[in-house]
Design a protein around this motif. Structure first.
Motif, short mmCIF file in Angstrom:
data_model
loop_
_atom_site.label_atom_id
_atom_site.label_comp_id
_atom_site.label_asym_id
_atom_site.label_seq_id
_atom_site.Cartn_x
_atom_site.Cartn_y
_atom_site.Cartn_z
N SER A 131 23.21 16.53 -34.38
CA SER A 131 21.88 16.99 -34.80
C SER A 131 21.22 17.81 -33.70
O SER A 131 20.65 18.87 -33.96
N ASP A 132 21.33 17.31 -32.48
CA ASP A 132 20.74 18.03 -31.36
C ASP A 132 21.28 19.45 -31.28
O ASP A 132 20.53 20.41 -31.14
N ILE A 133 22.58 19.54 -31.39
CA ILE A 133 23.21 20.87 -31.30
C ILE A 133 22.68 21.76 -32.41
O ILE A 133 22.34 22.92 -32.22
N ARG A 134 22.61 21.19 -33.60
CA ARG A 134 22.19 22.01 -34.74
C ARG A 134 20.73 22.43 -34.60
O ARG A 134 20.31 23.44 -35.16
N ASN A 135 19.95 21.62 -33.90
CA ASN A 135 18.54 21.98 -33.75
C ASN A 135 18.29 22.97 -32.64
O ASN A 135 17.16 23.41 -32.45
N CYS A 136 19.31 23.29 -31.88
CA CYS A 136 19.10 24.25 -30.80
C CYS A 136 18.69 25.59 -31.39
O CYS A 136 19.26 26.04 -32.38
N GLN A 137 17.68 26.20 -30.75
CA GLN A 137 17.15 27.45 -31.28
C GLN A 137 18.07 28.62 -30.99
O GLN A 137 18.12 29.58 -31.74
N ASN A 138 18.75 28.57 -29.88
CA ASN A 138 19.60 29.71 -29.52
C ASN A 138 20.82 29.24 -28.75
O ASN A 138 20.96 28.07 -28.41
#
Lengths: 168, 1022
Positions: B14-21
């Motif tokens: 989830s963290d990775i997917r939430n990264c903006q860039n």
């Protein structure tokens, strides 16, 4: 056959991929490419193709058979003289099995359970060849694996309960 | 559905997917990798669950394309965990993260083996899956027998056996030398009786790999395959779960038909009939349906059936059905079917003579060239290229030219190359050829490689009639305001050489030509300026009477460039200026360029190269080889001797290397060149760019008669090799190589002998390379493919392969790429035409470099006499009249052969049979005699019947009397000698003894035999 899968979305074009078996390594060594680059390049080729075109595209002397499901692209890299339609249906077969397992599979299922997708793929393909064509059999084998994992977990938690009890 | 509580992993994803860039993602991943690394460092405190979690995280990170360069040890160690969940993760992550050459894998071999031979079938499955995906040489060495046992074990369940089959397939494919499959024919046949369709599907894949390597051993599987196919096609006894959209396992059907395609033919009439009935049913009974998956699956089967029909070269009726079907397919709306229709038509061109029928679809194919889908356009281009011949070349090339303007950029280069080749090969007249090439340059200048314009220059130079036409034509083009630089180059060259031929036409005075050319000077790059300068010098020379004004103008230009920073331009300017001032001497020095020696079109070479590069076994390539360039024939300067030409082409490429090195220094180039030409006084008025030299001005381009060329090439070649073994086209070449430090694996002579009897196998192998061979004969043609496989993880460089053909074989060999990439296999097709009977053997001179090892081997190619034989059974009522009509020498020869290897009669019959000489039982009343017949194919004899009679002496098996008869004296003689050699020498001998015996004498013409047959016959009869 190399199996890969990626999705078109936001700024992350290539979310993830299955990368598998013999040819994958041949390609990697042939072009000294990291598989990320393979996928990126392949992604570029496939994503630039519009709808209603055929499902095959030439790529670096191989043929790539791909199919789009919503935002996901599944693709397989095959030799020049392999049977394209057969491979196209292997992809669909895989998707049907995923669908049955996850219950109407979506991209998120595959991302959060990428290991599950690997298990299933391992029951379907091996050494780049189709291993099992019966959906029922694959489903049965995966269920058996799942239950083995579950049993082990239950055992583990009961043991840790016992330990916890004992050390109280 | 179950979600195993792997919370940490889900949170991380989830963290990775939430990264903006990308940057954030990188940071998050670095943090995680650091964390995992730390945890692994103090491994002691890790629970199996945690270990598993971290390995999944690593795998996820790896999948995202980041390097994960640690933790391999931990991953591999999970394999030896006692519990299923950890083991499972260990196996799967190892297959993904590690490749087969990873050292850590070695650590796991023992554990893997224990899992495989252990009793726990879930562990067996995990282990087999990993080995099947990444198992390398060491796994093959230590595990192959165990895996074979599992596959055959009756106590194993299907789930284990199907994995074992595919695992074995991988090990065999990767290391055929390690995995012993001797005697597997029976086991495969047994496996084909398998009831479980999963095991059957896997076994069929294994069979495909085995028969592709050696179909001879697996004849017994053929009827079983047909039976399986029949059962599936008729949907008899196929469990519901193995049907796919109502079709009984389309995959198994496809695989079965694939396996059948590796058998050259099907002899048993009833098996053949059954198969053709099934195929007929598939071809006729496949309808287009609405459901896309059902449609795909049924057409997958249909296309495989088409391929099988093409392969078996069925009754003409079925072949025309196939073409009709394909004709329908290329016009349908469904793009996949259209694509496959075009592709299979191209394949069909390769196998049979259906060109005329396919031509009927030309209009439709041309339409496909405008398809919105680039994949389809490519197939259409391949097909058009393949079906082009003299009759339709004009139409097709014109279409390609037209299409060129609208084609997308990715295709333009290929398109223009193909158009150029077709124009060259099938030009009805050379002026048309010049028109086409100039149009190409005009329309797609950026995509016209130098070889294309070099080629047009060669033709113009070699054809006097063409020169004024070409000069006028280029002048038209260059008159236009905006011209591509390539056009400037070709115009400058041609106008420099031949514009004086136009002098009387309006607007073509030297001055006018000069000013047209000179206008372009400001717009071109430094590589073109030298060509322009040369053209100026030539124009000046041709200006008669001299024109003072023009002279001063040109001198001024030379003057200006005398101080040019580009060394090449400067040198030209200085030299030309000096030469111009010499007056009359200029005439000699700047005389017209001599004719170019004939050679194979570099374009065709390049096309072959690029196709070999992609390992594409397309029809186009084959046809390109079958048809030698027409254009070559047009320049009938020299006798078109295909053989010498081929040698010179091969060697030219060898020689290119040093000549390229010398050209690095421009100043030395002309010297080097003129020295090689032996005429120092000749200054080359050509721009010596490296490319140019390598082709137009290749060291031999300016030389005299072709004989001399070949000669000098020979010298140069042997010089290159250190002069140790000067290779002469007809010399007998020692097979073993003595100077190499690299030792071949296996006995080369044995391999050769084995290949004389079968169609495919390994010709040569050493630690770096494996050369396989696959031959397919059709009458007096043999299509042979060399498979050059690099066994390393580093490329093989300086790869050269030259075929030294004996006089009786016409051979066309595509160019071998200079480098074979790591782990890659390159296919080099070789077309052989048998001109006349002879026992001489072609030799492949093969060399490559690996690291510091230069390896050079000379290998005999198994294109021996018996490959042009076709067994035929002759009934008694035909045999005896023939036998009688061929009375006595030289058509019928008899010889008593002594020193024969003693063998029982059936074995001798088998031996003859393996040479494709068919025993005709019952013709000779004496049971100690053998009577056999065969047909020999060559261009001079066509199909010629040969009759053989061997009379053995049961008391003394070392001698026999042999009588040979055919309608051609040299055939009778050669075949007699051939059989004699085989009976005396022992083809499978382990000793090196056959070597002196086996390379047959290389006299191209039948020589006087050591023991005159007539004398022997006389001796016998007396």
């Amino acid at each position: 056959m190399v199996f890969s899968l990626f999705s078109e979305g936001e700024n992350k074009v290539l979310c993830w991929c299955f990368f598998y078996v013999t040819l994958a390594f041949i390609i990697l060594m042939l072009y000294e490419m990291h598989f990320e680059k393979v996928i990126r390049e392949l992604g570029g080729v496939i994503l630039s193709r519009g709808p209603k075109l055929c499902n095959f595209v030439d790529w670096r002397g191989f043929k790539v058979v791909y199919k789009r499901y919503a935002s996901l692209y599944f693709c397989m890299c095959i030799d020049q003289d392999d049977n394209e339609l057969e491979v196209l249906e292997i992809i669909h077969h895989f998707v049907e099995i995923l669908d049955r397992y996850f219950g109407s599979v979506c991209e998120l299922d595959l991302i959060f359970n990428f290991h599950k997708a690997y298990y299933i793929l391992d029951e379907l393909l091996l050494a780049g060849e189709l291993q099992e064509t019966s959906k029922k059999t694959v489903a049965r084998l995966i269920a058996a694996q799942d239950s083995l994992v579950e049993t082990a977990k239950e055992q583990a938690s009961s043991i840790s309960n016992i330990i916890a009890q004992a050390t109280k | 559905m179950t979600m195993h509580g792997m919370r940490g992993l889900s949170v991380f994803i989830s963290d990775i997917r939430n990264c903006q860039n990308k940057e954030q993602e990188r940071l998050r991943i670095d943090k995680e990798l650091g964390n995992v690394r730390n945890r692994f460092k103090n491994e002691k405190g890790l629970t199996p669950y945690e270990k598993k979690k971290y390995v999944w995280k690593m795998l996820y990170i790896y999948m995202l394309g980041y390097d994960v360069d640690f933790g391999h040890m931990e991953t591999v160690s999970l394999i030896s965990a006692p519990k299923y969940p950890e083991k499972q993760v260990g196996y799967i992550a190892t297959s993904c993260l590690l490749n087969e050459n990873n050292d850590f894998l070695r650590l796991a071999i023992n554990t893997v083996r224990n899992d495989i031979i252990g009793r726990n079938e879930t562990f067996q499955c995990l282990a087999l899956t990993m080995v099947g995906n990444i198992g390398g040489r060491e796994f093959a060495e230590s595990l192959a027998p165990d895996v074979q046992n599992l596959l055959l074990s009756s106590s194993c369940r299907p789930l284990v056996r199907k994995k074992a089959a595919l695992c074995l397939l991988r090990l065999y494919r990767k290391n055929p030398d390690v995995v012993n499959v001797d005697g597997w024919a029976d086991r495969m046949a047994q496996l084909l009786d398998e009831r479980d369709l999963g095991v059957l599907t896997s076994s069929m894949s294994l069979l495909v790999a085995l028969v592709s390597n050696n179909h001879e051993a697996y004849w017994s599987c053929l009827p079983k395959c047909v039976k399986i196919l029949e059962r599936l096609a008729r949907n008899q006894d196929v469990p519901q779960e193995y049907t796919y959209y109502g079709i009984p396992s389309p995959w198994l059907q496809v695989k079965t038909m694939r396996a059948l395609q590796y058998f050259p033919t099907i002899e048993d009439p009833s098996t053949r009939r059954t198969l053709f009935e099934v195929l007929q049913r598939i071809l006729m009974g496949t309808d287009v349906v609405k459901n896309v998956n059902k449609n795909n699956a049924s057409h997958a089967v249909l296309f495989e059936a088409l391929a099988l029909v093409m392969h078996l070269d069925a009754e003409k009726e079925m072949m025309s059905q196939c073409v009709a079907l394909l004709g329908k397919f290329i016009a349908v709306r469904e793009p996949n079917i259209r694509y496959l229709g075009l592709e299979n038509m191209t394949r069909m061109l390769m196998v049979t003579d259906v060109q005329e029928i396919i031509k009927r679809h030309q209009a439709q194919i041309i339409t496909s060239l405008k398809d919105p889908d680039v994949s389809i356009r490519r197939r259409a281009l391949d097909l058009l290229y393949g079906m082009c011949d003299v009759t339709n070349a004009k139409d097709i090339v014109e279409e390609l030219l037209q299409y060129l303007s609208s084609a997308d950029f990715t295709m333009r280069e290929e398109l223009s190359l193909k158009a150029a080749i077709l124009a060259e090969k099938f030009a009805p007249d050379l002026s048309w050829y010049v028109d086409v090439i100039l149009q190409l340059i005009d329309k797609a200048g950026d995509f016209i490689s130098d070889d294309i314009w070099f080629r047009v220059v060669q033709f113009v130079t070699n054809n006097d009639d063409l020169q004024p036409y070409a000069a006028a034509k280029v002048k038209e083009y260059i008159d236009k305001p905006a011209v591509h630089e390539t056009m400037v180059k070709v115009s400058a060259y041609i106008l420099g050489e031949y514009s004086h031929l136009l002098a009387r036409r309006p607007g073509c005075s030297p001055k006018e030509i000069f000013s047209i050319l000179h206008e372009k000077l400001a717009t071109v790059s430094t590589t073109t300026i030298p060509i322009l300068l040369s053209a100026y010098a030539k124009i000046l020379m041709h200006t008669q009477p001299p024109d003072q004004e023009l002279q001063s103008q040109i001198w001024a230009i030379f003057n200006k460039y005398e101080s040019c920073i580009d060394a090449e331009i400067q040198q030209r300017a200085v030299e030309y200026l000096a030469l111009c001032q010499k007056g009359a001497a200029l005439m000699d020095i700047l005389a017209e360029m001599p004719k170019f020696p004939e050679r194979k079109s570099s374009l065709i070479k390049r096309a072959e190269y690029s196709e070999a590069d992609t390992a594409e076994q397309s029809a186009t390539k084959l046809r390109a080889q079958q048809q030698t360039s027409n254009a070559l024939v047009v320049t009938d300067q020299y006798p078109a001797n295909g053989v010498t030409l081929r040698i010179s082409v091969g060697q030219l490429s060898l020689i290119k290397v040093p000549s390229m090195i010398t050209t690095e220094n421009d100043t030395s180039t002309d010297q080097a060149l003129s020295q090689q030409n032996g005429s120092l006084s000749k200054v080359d008025p050509q721009p010596p760019s490296v490319d140019l030299l390598s082709d137009i001005l290749g060291p031999f381009a300016v030389e005299g008669p072709p004989g001399a060329t070949v000669q000098s090439e020979h010298i140069a070649v042997s010089g290159l090799e250190g002069g140790s073994d000067a290779v002469d086209g007809s010399a007998i070449v020692p097979v073993e190589e003595h100077t190499n430090t690299v030792q071949p694996i296996g006995n080369i002579a044995e391999r050769f002998h084995a290949l004389c009897l079968k169609d495919s196998g390994v010709l040569y192998e050493d630690p770096y390379i494996q050369i396989g061979i696959k031959a397919e004969g059709r009458g007096h043609h043999v299509h042979l493919v060399l498979f050059l496989g690099n066994k390393n993880t580093a490329p093989l460089v300086s790869v050269h392969a030259i075929i030294l053909p004996p006089a009786h074989l016409k051979m066309e060999f595509s160019l071998v790429p200079d480098t074979i990439p790591p782990r890659a296999q390159v296919q080099c097709p070789l077309e052989i035409v048998n001109l006349r009977p002879s026992r001489d053997v072609a030799v492949l001179d093969f060399s490559y470099k690996f690291g510091t090892n230069m390896v050079n081997v000379k290998l005999r190619l198994p294109a021996v006499l018996n490959k042009f034989l076709q067994p035929i059974q002759v009934p008694a009522e035909e045999f005896f009249p023939q036998w009688r009509s061929l009375s006595g020498p030289p058509l019928k020869l008899q010889e008593v052969v002594r020193g024969v290897r003693p063998m029982p009669l059936p074995e001798m019959a088998n031996l003859l049979d393996s040479f494709r000489i068919m025993i005709c039982p019952g013709l000779d009343p004496n049971p100690n005699n053998l009577v056999a017949s065969t047909t020999f194919y060559s261009e001079s004899t066509h199909a010629m019947l040969c009759l053989v009679r061997i009379e053995t002496d049961p008391a003394d098996r070392t001698q026999l009397r042999m009588t040979l008869a055919s309608g051609d004296p040299s055939l009778t003689f050669e075949l007699k000698e051939f059989i004699k050699e085989q009976l005396i020498s022992i083809p499978t001998a382990r000793s090196p003894a056959p070597a002196p015996k086996a390379p047959p004498t290389a006299q191209p013409t039948p020589q006087i035999p050591p023991n005159d047959p007539a004398a022997i016959l006389a001796g016998l009869l007396s």
